[in-house]
Motif scaffolding. Structure first.
Motif, PDB file in Angstrom:
ATOM      1  N   HIS A 139       0.853  -1.185   0.000  1.00 18.09           N
ATOM      2  CA  HIS A 139       0.000   0.000   0.000  1.00 18.09           C
ATOM      3  C   HIS A 139       0.893   1.241   0.000  1.00 18.09           C
ATOM      4  O   HIS A 139       1.904   1.280   0.702  1.00 18.09           O
ATOM      5  CB  HIS A 139      -0.892  -0.031   1.241  1.00 18.09           C
ATOM      6  CG  HIS A 139      -1.692   1.205   1.425  1.00 18.09           C
ATOM      7  ND1 HIS A 139      -2.707   1.568   0.576  1.00 18.09           N
ATOM      8  CD2 HIS A 139      -1.610   2.189   2.354  1.00 18.09           C
ATOM      9  CE1 HIS A 139      -3.223   2.714   0.983  1.00 18.09           C
ATOM     10  NE2 HIS A 139      -2.577   3.113   2.061  1.00 18.09           N
TER      11      HIS A 139
ATOM     12  N   GLN B 287      -4.113  10.722  -1.393  1.00 16.53           N
ATOM     13  CA  GLN B 287      -4.357   9.310  -1.074  1.00 16.53           C
ATOM     14  C   GLN B 287      -5.387   8.712  -2.027  1.00 16.53           C
ATOM     15  O   GLN B 287      -5.227   7.581  -2.508  1.00 16.53           O
ATOM     16  CB  GLN B 287      -4.829   9.161   0.380  1.00 16.53           C
ATOM     17  CG  GLN B 287      -4.912   7.696   0.829  1.00 16.53           C
ATOM     18  CD  GLN B 287      -3.531   7.059   0.918  1.00 16.53           C
ATOM     19  OE1 GLN B 287      -2.712   7.459   1.739  1.00 16.53           O
ATOM     20  NE2 GLN B 287      -3.250   6.071   0.071  1.00 16.53           N
ATOM     21  N   ARG B 288      -6.421   9.495  -2.311  1.00 16.80           N
ATOM     22  CA  ARG B 288      -7.440   9.057  -3.253  1.00 16.80           C
ATOM     23  C   ARG B 288      -6.801   8.703  -4.601  1.00 16.80           C
ATOM     24  O   ARG B 288      -7.079   7.668  -5.198  1.00 16.80           O
ATOM     25  CB  ARG B 288      -8.437  10.206  -3.461  1.00 16.80           C
ATOM     26  CG  ARG B 288      -9.885   9.829  -3.464  1.00 16.80           C
ATOM     27  CD  ARG B 288     -10.777  11.004  -3.879  1.00 16.80           C
ATOM     28  NE  ARG B 288     -10.508  12.276  -3.231  1.00 16.80           N
ATOM     29  CZ  ARG B 288     -10.373  13.436  -3.883  1.00 16.80           C
ATOM     30  NH1 ARG B 288     -10.466  13.498  -5.195  1.00 16.80           N
ATOM     31  NH2 ARG B 288     -10.144  14.554  -3.224  1.00 16.80           N
TER      32      ARG B 288
ATOM     33  N   ASN C  17      -4.562   5.561  -4.398  1.00 18.15           N
ATOM     34  CA  ASN C  17      -5.376   4.342  -4.270  1.00 18.15           C
ATOM     35  C   ASN C  17      -5.994   3.930  -5.597  1.00 18.15           C
ATOM     36  O   ASN C  17      -6.474   2.824  -5.727  1.00 18.15           O
ATOM     37  CB  ASN C  17      -6.539   4.569  -3.291  1.00 18.15           C
ATOM     38  CG  ASN C  17      -6.128   4.398  -1.844  1.00 18.15           C
ATOM     39  OD1 ASN C  17      -4.948   4.372  -1.522  1.00 18.15           O
ATOM     40  ND2 ASN C  17      -7.110   4.304  -0.955  1.00 18.15           N
TER      41      ASN C  17
ATOM     42  N   ASP D 269      -7.896  14.400   1.545  1.00 21.84           N
ATOM     43  CA  ASP D 269      -7.283  13.111   1.174  1.00 21.84           C
ATOM     44  C   ASP D 269      -7.069  12.969  -0.335  1.00 21.84           C
ATOM     45  O   ASP D 269      -6.996  11.854  -0.852  1.00 21.84           O
ATOM     46  CB  ASP D 269      -8.129  11.949   1.710  1.00 21.84           C
ATOM     47  CG  ASP D 269      -9.534  11.943   1.102  1.00 21.84           C
ATOM     48  OD1 ASP D 269      -9.829  12.802   0.239  1.00 21.84           O
ATOM     49  OD2 ASP D 269     -10.338  11.077   1.482  1.00 21.84           O
TER      50      ASP D 269
HETATM   51  C1  LIG Z   1      -6.909   4.013   0.447  1.00 24.41           C
HETATM   52  O1  LIG Z   1      -6.763   2.618   0.583  1.00 24.41           O
HETATM   53  C2  LIG Z   1      -6.632   2.200   1.949  1.00 24.41           C
HETATM   54  C3  LIG Z   1      -6.304   0.700   1.934  1.00 24.41           C
HETATM   55  O2  LIG Z   1      -7.105   0.022   1.067  1.00 24.41           O
HETATM   56  C4  LIG Z   1      -7.924   2.515   2.679  1.00 24.41           C
HETATM   57  O3  LIG Z   1      -7.803   2.130   4.041  1.00 24.41           O
HETATM   58  C5  LIG Z   1      -8.171   4.016   2.613  1.00 24.41           C
HETATM   59  O4  LIG Z   1      -9.422   4.335   3.211  1.00 24.41           O
HETATM   60  C6  LIG Z   1      -8.163   4.510   1.164  1.00 24.41           C
HETATM   61  N1  LIG Z   1      -8.215   5.961   1.192  1.00 24.41           N
HETATM   62  C7  LIG Z   1      -8.847   6.709   0.276  1.00 24.41           C
HETATM   63  C8  LIG Z   1      -8.840   8.175   0.473  1.00 24.41           C
HETATM   64  O5  LIG Z   1      -9.406   6.210  -0.681  1.00 24.41           O
END
Ligand SMILES: *[C@@H]1O[C@H](CO)[C@@H](O)[C@H](O)[C@H]1NC(C)=O
Ligand SMILES: *[C@@H]1O[C@H](CO)[C@@H](O)[C@H](O)[C@H]1NC(C)=O
Ligand SMILES: *[C@@H]1O[C@H](CO)[C@@H](O)[C@H](O)[C@H]1NC(C)=O
Ligand SMILES: *[C@@H]1O[C@H](CO)[C@@H](O)[C@H](O)[C@H]1NC(C)=O
Length: 341
Positions: free
Chosen positions: A129, A285-286, A289, A282
Motif C-alpha cells: 500500500h 491518497q485518493r 489508491n 485526502d
Molecule cells: C486508500 O486505501 C486504503 C487501503 O485500502 C484505505 O484504508 C483508505 O481508506 C483509502 N483511502 C482513500 C482516500 O481512498
C-alpha cells in the motif's frame, strides 16, 4: 528506460502514476525549510505550487493558507522548489537560464516543473500500500554542500540529462553535461520514499526518510525496518533552456562547461530539491489508491483529481518579498547572495 515506452507497461497494471505540470509561482531568494524567516536566503530558488509559500511557511497544513496553485491538479497546494540555474559567460558575468515546458503537459503554462508521484516504480507498487504524505510533512533531497563525485554518484535519484530533443531520456549523469545540449539540460530530483512512520520532519529534513531509489524510474529496493512506510515516489523534472548560451565562443576559454547553480556550484554535485506537502484533505491518497495514469488522473478524463486550465495556473503568483535583479535581464557580476569568485 524511457517513460513513454513504460506507458504501455503501466496500462496493464492497476497502480496510479501521477505526472503533471505546475507553472512558475515565484523565483526569489526564499528558503522556508532550510532558512526559515530569512529575507533574503543565501541563494535563489524557483518555486511552484500553492500561494501559501513565503519565508516562514506554516507547519500545520499549508493547504489551509492557500487560495490558488500553479499545478494542474487544483487540490495540490504543495510547494516544490530547486535552485535556479545560471550561465556564466567567458567575461565572468551571469545570466539566469530560462525554463521551458516538458513534453505532453498542459499547453500554455509558464514553465516551472514536471512533478511525479509514482509507486515503487512506474509499473507496480510491489504489492505494498502507498501511504500519502500527511499535512505538515516536508523533506529535502541532496545538499548544496556536496562537492564529491563519489557522493554525487551514490545519490542515484539526482541526475542530469543532456537533451538532444525534448524527448531525450536515459544517459543520465551526476555532473552537469560537459558539451552544449541542443534542447537544454533536464535536472532530475527523485526523493526518498520510505518514511519512519512518526516524524513529519527532522532537523536536517532528511533523517525521517530513507532512499531506496536505484535510479531513474527503476524498481526501488524494499523499505528498511527503520523506515517501513512506503510513500509515493516523488520526482521533479526541470527543463532548462540553454539554447541562448550554447555558442562555445562565449564558454570559458579552458573549454569547461559554463552552467552554475545559484549557490555557485559549477559541477552540479550539490543539486537539491525541497518539498512541503500540501494536498487538500485526502486528494493525494485518493489518487494513489486509484489506478489512474498521467493526464487520465484528471476528472475531465474520468480520474479522481480536479483539474484547472493553464490561465488559472499562470495567474497564481506569490509577490516578491526580496526585490533584487536575479539576472533575468541584466548580466550580473556576482550571483545573488554569493561571494565574487
Ligand atoms: C486508500 O486505501 C486504503 C487501503 O485500502 C484505505 O484504508 C483508505 O481508506 C483509502 N483511502 C482513500 C482516500 O481512498
Ligand atoms: C507568511 O504567511 C503567514 C500566513 O500563512 C503569515 O502569518 C506570515 O506573516 C507570513 N510571513 C511573511 C514573512 O510574509
Ligand atoms: C559579457 O558576455 C555576455 C555574453 O557574451 C555579453 O552579452 C555581455 O554584454 C558581456 N558583458 C560585458 C560587461 O562585457
Ligand atoms: C529556448 O530559447 C530560445 C532562445 O532564447 C528560444 O528561441 C526558444 O523558443 C526557447 N525554447 C523553448 C521551448 O521555450
Amino acid at each position: 528506460m524511457k517513460w513513454f515506452t513504460l506507458v504501455a507497461v503501466l496500462a496493464e497494471s492497476s497502480q496510479a502514476a501521477l505526472r503533471f505540470g505546475c507553472s512558475v509561482l515565484s523565483v526569489q531568494r526564499l528558503d522556508p525549510l532550510v532558512q526559515p524567516g530569512a529575507i533574503p536566503s543565501t541563494h535563489v530558488h524557483q518555486i511552484i505550487g500553492g500561494n501559501a509559500f513565503n519565508a516562514t511557511i506554516r507547519t500545520d497544513d499549508v493547504s489551509k493558507g492557500a487560495s490558488c496553485t500553479t499545478c494542474v491538479f487544483s487540490e495540490d497546494f504543495s510547494n516544490y522548489w530547486t535552485a535556479l540555474l545560471y550561465f556564466k559567460a567567458r567575461n565572468g558575468t551571469y545570466k539566469r537560464v530560462p525554463q521551458y515546458v516538458n513534453a505532453d503537459l498542459t499547453s500554455g503554462i509558464q514553465a516551472g516543473m514536471t512533478v511525479y508521484y509514482t509507486q515503487q516504480d512506474f509499473s507496480s507498487n510491489g504489492n505494498k500500500h502507498i501511504t500519502a504524505f500527511q499535512p505538515g510533512f516536508r523533506m529535502t533531497v541532496g545538499s548544496p554542500t556536496v562537492t564529491s563525485s563519489t557522493k554525487a554518484a551514490s545519490q542515484k535519484g539526482l541526475r542530469y540529462t543532456c537533451l538532444q530533443t525534448i524527448m531525450t531520456r536515459g544517459a543520465e549523469t551526476a555532473a552537469f553535461p560537459t558539451a552544449p545540449c541542443p534542447a537544454g539540460i533536464m535536472a532530475i530530483h527523485h526523493f526518498p520514499a520510505c518514511w519512519d512512520g512518526k516524524n513529519l520532519d527532522s532537523p536536517n529534513h532528511q533523517d525521517h526518510m530513507y532512499d531506496t531509489s536505484t535510479g531513474g524510474f527503476q524498481v526501488a529496493s524494499a523499505c528498511p525496518s527503520t523506515h517501513p512506510v512506503r510513500m509515493p515516489q516523488l520526482a521533479y523534472e526541470t527543463m532548462w533552456n540553454t539554447t541562448a548560451f550554447n555558442d562555445k565562443s562565449i564558454w570559458p576559454t579552458d573549454g569547461s562547461q559554463p552552467f552554475v547553480w545559484s549557490y555557485n556550484d559549477k559541477l552540479g554535485y550539490g543539486t537539491h530539491g525541497d518539498y512541503v506537502f500540501g494536498w487538500k484533505d485526502d486528494a493525494l491518497q485518493r489518487a494513489m489508491n486509484s489506478s489512474c495514469m498521467f493526464t487520465g488522473c484528471g476528472t475531465d478524463q474520468g480520474g479522481p483529481l480536479k483539474v484547472q486550465a493553464a490561465a488559472a495556473m499562470n495567474a497564481c503568483k506569490v509577490p516578491d518579498t526580496v526585490t533584487e535583479d536575479i539576472g533575468t535581464n541584466a548580466w550580473l557580476s556576482v550571483l545573488p547572495g554569493q561571494k565574487a569568485d
